[in-house]
Design a protein around this motif. Structure first.
Motif, PDB file in Angstrom:
ATOM      1  N   ASN A 145      35.206  42.867  36.689  1.00 11.24           N
ATOM      2  CA  ASN A 145      35.536  44.387  37.001  1.00 11.24           C
ATOM      3  C   ASN A 145      36.556  45.211  37.234  1.00 11.24           C
ATOM      4  O   ASN A 145      37.044  46.277  36.578  1.00 11.24           O
ATOM      5  CB  ASN A 145      34.258  44.733  38.200  1.00 11.24           C
ATOM      6  CG  ASN A 145      33.012  44.591  37.618  1.00 11.24           C
ATOM      7  OD1 ASN A 145      32.618  44.745  36.495  1.00 11.24           O
ATOM      8  ND2 ASN A 145      32.053  43.858  38.301  1.00 11.24           N
ATOM      9  N   THR A 146      37.492  44.533  37.814  1.00  8.28           N
ATOM     10  CA  THR A 146      39.067  45.254  37.999  1.00  8.28           C
ATOM     11  C   THR A 146      40.111  44.205  38.182  1.00  8.28           C
ATOM     12  O   THR A 146      39.931  43.202  38.777  1.00  8.28           O
ATOM     13  CB  THR A 146      38.793  45.950  39.571  1.00  8.28           C
ATOM     14  OG1 THR A 146      37.720  46.829  39.526  1.00  8.28           O
ATOM     15  CG2 THR A 146      40.230  46.664  39.922  1.00  8.28           C
ATOM     16  N   LEU A 147      41.053  44.501  37.310  1.00 14.54           N
ATOM     17  CA  LEU A 147      42.336  43.562  37.550  1.00 14.54           C
ATOM     18  C   LEU A 147      43.524  44.813  37.794  1.00 14.54           C
ATOM     19  O   LEU A 147      43.696  45.426  36.858  1.00 14.54           O
ATOM     20  CB  LEU A 147      42.451  43.004  36.172  1.00 14.54           C
ATOM     21  CG  LEU A 147      43.434  41.740  36.226  1.00 14.54           C
ATOM     22  CD1 LEU A 147      43.371  40.916  37.356  1.00 14.54           C
ATOM     23  CD2 LEU A 147      43.357  41.195  34.861  1.00 14.54           C
ATOM     24  N   ALA A 148      44.164  44.531  38.726  1.00 16.74           N
ATOM     25  CA  ALA A 148      45.171  45.512  39.013  1.00 16.74           C
ATOM     26  C   ALA A 148      46.655  45.280  37.947  1.00 16.74           C
ATOM     27  O   ALA A 148      46.585  44.124  37.499  1.00 16.74           O
ATOM     28  CB  ALA A 148      45.753  45.078  40.701  1.00 16.74           C
ATOM     29  N   SER A 149      47.393  46.242  38.083  1.00 13.72           N
ATOM     30  CA  SER A 149      48.626  46.039  37.226  1.00 13.72           C
ATOM     31  C   SER A 149      49.516  45.025  37.706  1.00 13.72           C
ATOM     32  O   SER A 149      49.631  44.639  38.895  1.00 13.72           O
ATOM     33  CB  SER A 149      49.319  47.499  37.301  1.00 13.72           C
ATOM     34  OG  SER A 149      50.646  47.317  36.572  1.00 13.72           O
ATOM     35  N   GLY A 150      49.852  44.322  36.880  1.00 15.38           N
ATOM     36  CA  GLY A 150      50.710  42.850  37.422  1.00 15.38           C
ATOM     37  C   GLY A 150      49.938  41.794  37.681  1.00 15.38           C
ATOM     38  O   GLY A 150      50.513  40.760  38.099  1.00 15.38           O
ATOM     39  N   ARG A 151      48.656  41.845  37.772  1.00 14.95           N
ATOM     40  CA  ARG A 151      47.771  40.543  38.433  1.00 14.95           C
ATOM     41  C   ARG A 151      47.183  39.896  37.331  1.00 14.95           C
ATOM     42  O   ARG A 151      47.224  40.282  36.202  1.00 14.95           O
ATOM     43  CB  ARG A 151      46.798  41.228  39.397  1.00 14.95           C
ATOM     44  CG  ARG A 151      47.336  41.875  40.543  1.00 14.95           C
ATOM     45  CD  ARG A 151      48.108  41.136  41.545  1.00 14.95           C
ATOM     46  NE  ARG A 151      47.427  40.086  41.923  1.00 14.95           N
ATOM     47  CZ  ARG A 151      47.511  39.893  43.191  1.00 14.95           C
ATOM     48  NH1 ARG A 151      48.222  40.351  44.259  1.00 14.95           N
ATOM     49  NH2 ARG A 151      46.933  38.812  43.483  1.00 14.95           N
ATOM     50  N   SER A 152      46.952  38.688  37.614  1.00 16.94           N
ATOM     51  CA  SER A 152      46.181  37.726  36.736  1.00 16.94           C
ATOM     52  C   SER A 152      44.995  37.188  37.275  1.00 16.94           C
ATOM     53  O   SER A 152      44.959  37.126  38.745  1.00 16.94           O
ATOM     54  CB  SER A 152      47.113  36.712  36.012  1.00 16.94           C
ATOM     55  OG  SER A 152      47.523  35.981  37.113  1.00 16.94           O
ATOM     56  N   GLN A 153      43.949  36.662  36.619  1.00 16.49           N
ATOM     57  CA  GLN A 153      42.735  36.177  37.059  1.00 16.49           C
ATOM     58  C   GLN A 153      42.381  35.048  36.030  1.00 16.49           C
ATOM     59  O   GLN A 153      42.358  35.387  35.094  1.00 16.49           O
ATOM     60  CB  GLN A 153      41.689  37.307  37.173  1.00 16.49           C
ATOM     61  CG  GLN A 153      40.250  36.620  37.613  1.00 16.49           C
ATOM     62  CD  GLN A 153      40.554  36.237  38.997  1.00 16.49           C
ATOM     63  OE1 GLN A 153      40.758  37.090  39.987  1.00 16.49           O
ATOM     64  NE2 GLN A 153      39.686  35.253  39.311  1.00 16.49           N
ATOM     65  N   ILE A 154      41.834  34.019  36.486  1.00 15.25           N
ATOM     66  CA  ILE A 154      41.393  32.959  35.418  1.00 15.25           C
ATOM     67  C   ILE A 154      39.807  32.916  35.606  1.00 15.25           C
ATOM     68  O   ILE A 154      39.144  33.184  36.534  1.00 15.25           O
ATOM     69  CB  ILE A 154      41.712  31.218  36.164  1.00 15.25           C
ATOM     70  CG1 ILE A 154      43.332  31.456  35.956  1.00 15.25           C
ATOM     71  CG2 ILE A 154      41.041  30.396  35.286  1.00 15.25           C
ATOM     72  CD1 ILE A 154      43.865  30.236  36.514  1.00 15.25           C
ATOM     73  N   LEU A 155      39.583  33.214  34.414  1.00 18.28           N
ATOM     74  CA  LEU A 155      38.059  33.385  34.134  1.00 18.28           C
ATOM     75  C   LEU A 155      37.509  31.936  33.278  1.00 18.28           C
ATOM     76  O   LEU A 155      37.911  31.721  32.186  1.00 18.28           O
ATOM     77  CB  LEU A 155      37.455  34.358  33.078  1.00 18.28           C
ATOM     78  CG  LEU A 155      37.780  35.930  33.746  1.00 18.28           C
ATOM     79  CD1 LEU A 155      37.432  36.821  32.715  1.00 18.28           C
ATOM     80  CD2 LEU A 155      36.931  35.875  34.946  1.00 18.28           C
ATOM     81  N   PRO A 156      36.435  31.280  34.073  1.00 15.03           N
ATOM     82  CA  PRO A 156      35.983  30.059  33.216  1.00 15.03           C
ATOM     83  C   PRO A 156      35.117  30.380  32.085  1.00 15.03           C
ATOM     84  O   PRO A 156      33.990  31.098  32.611  1.00 15.03           O
ATOM     85  CB  PRO A 156      35.536  28.908  34.418  1.00 15.03           C
ATOM     86  CG  PRO A 156      35.323  30.163  35.618  1.00 15.03           C
ATOM     87  CD  PRO A 156      36.076  31.406  35.265  1.00 15.03           C
ATOM     88  N   LEU A 157      34.878  30.042  31.016  1.00  7.88           N
ATOM     89  CA  LEU A 157      34.006  30.262  30.265  1.00  7.88           C
ATOM     90  C   LEU A 157      33.438  28.574  29.970  1.00  7.88           C
ATOM     91  O   LEU A 157      34.055  27.792  29.672  1.00  7.88           O
ATOM     92  CB  LEU A 157      34.546  30.473  28.609  1.00  7.88           C
ATOM     93  CG  LEU A 157      35.427  31.792  28.679  1.00  7.88           C
ATOM     94  CD1 LEU A 157      35.788  32.119  27.119  1.00  7.88           C
ATOM     95  CD2 LEU A 157      34.683  32.964  29.195  1.00  7.88           C
ATOM     96  N   LEU A 158      31.941  28.910  30.254  1.00  3.63           N
ATOM     97  CA  LEU A 158      31.036  27.825  29.815  1.00  3.63           C
ATOM     98  C   LEU A 158      30.866  27.464  28.500  1.00  3.63           C
ATOM     99  O   LEU A 158      30.074  28.331  27.806  1.00  3.63           O
ATOM    100  CB  LEU A 158      29.771  27.902  30.772  1.00  3.63           C
ATOM    101  CG  LEU A 158      28.922  26.702  30.926  1.00  3.63           C
ATOM    102  CD1 LEU A 158      29.659  25.328  31.423  1.00  3.63           C
ATOM    103  CD2 LEU A 158      27.767  26.931  31.570  1.00  3.63           C
ATOM    104  N   VAL A 159      31.279  26.474  27.594  1.00  3.97           N
ATOM    105  CA  VAL A 159      31.092  26.349  26.368  1.00  3.97           C
ATOM    106  C   VAL A 159      30.494  25.068  25.999  1.00  3.97           C
ATOM    107  O   VAL A 159      30.775  24.216  26.924  1.00  3.97           O
ATOM    108  CB  VAL A 159      32.386  26.785  25.395  1.00  3.97           C
ATOM    109  CG1 VAL A 159      32.753  28.123  25.711  1.00  3.97           C
ATOM    110  CG2 VAL A 159      33.488  25.729  25.837  1.00  3.97           C
TER     111      VAL A 159
END
Length: 120
Positions: free
Chosen positions: A60-74
């Motif tokens: 939903n939200t990602l601040a400027s300069g930040r990162s987030q790891i999303l795991p995709l179940l494949v």
């Protein structure tokens, strides 16, 4: 003869239990693609949707300069698309390309689009 089946089931069950306890055969370790999403814009991203052949993941939200790891179940070979909506209302798109379980990739969100960088 009847006890042979019981003994075989017990040995197989113990073997599977040992693998699970050691973390060698967890569903997540066997079936995920790690997508590191980085916001390289000067404003927050208010919605990110990563859609792949086996489902989708939303951030939903990602601040400027930040990162987030999303795991995709494949499950096996796959590919994905990514859509990010900036706070000013602009929407940028990217195509992650080919992935399979165990892959790690980076997606960099800019005002011009989303750049794909394979990590492994």
């Amino acid at each position: 003869m009847k006890y042979l089946g019981y003994i075989l089931s017990l040995v197989l069950g113990l073997g599977c239990g040992i693998l699970l306890m050691n973390g060698e055969a967890t569903p997540q370790s066997l079936s995920t693609v790690q997508v590191n999403i980085r916001n390289a814009t000067d404003e927050p991203v208010i919605n990110i949707v990563v859609t792949h052949e086996d489902g989708s993941v939303t951030l939903n939200t990602l601040a400027s300069g930040r990162s987030q790891i999303l795991p995709l179940l494949v499950f096996g070979e796959s590919s994905y698309q990514i859509e990010a909506r900036l706070q000013n209302g602009d929407v940028v798109y990217g195509h992650g390309g080919y992935v399979e379980p165990g892959y790690a990739v980076e997606e960099v969100i800019t005002k011009e689009g989303i750049m794909h960088r394979p990590s492994s």
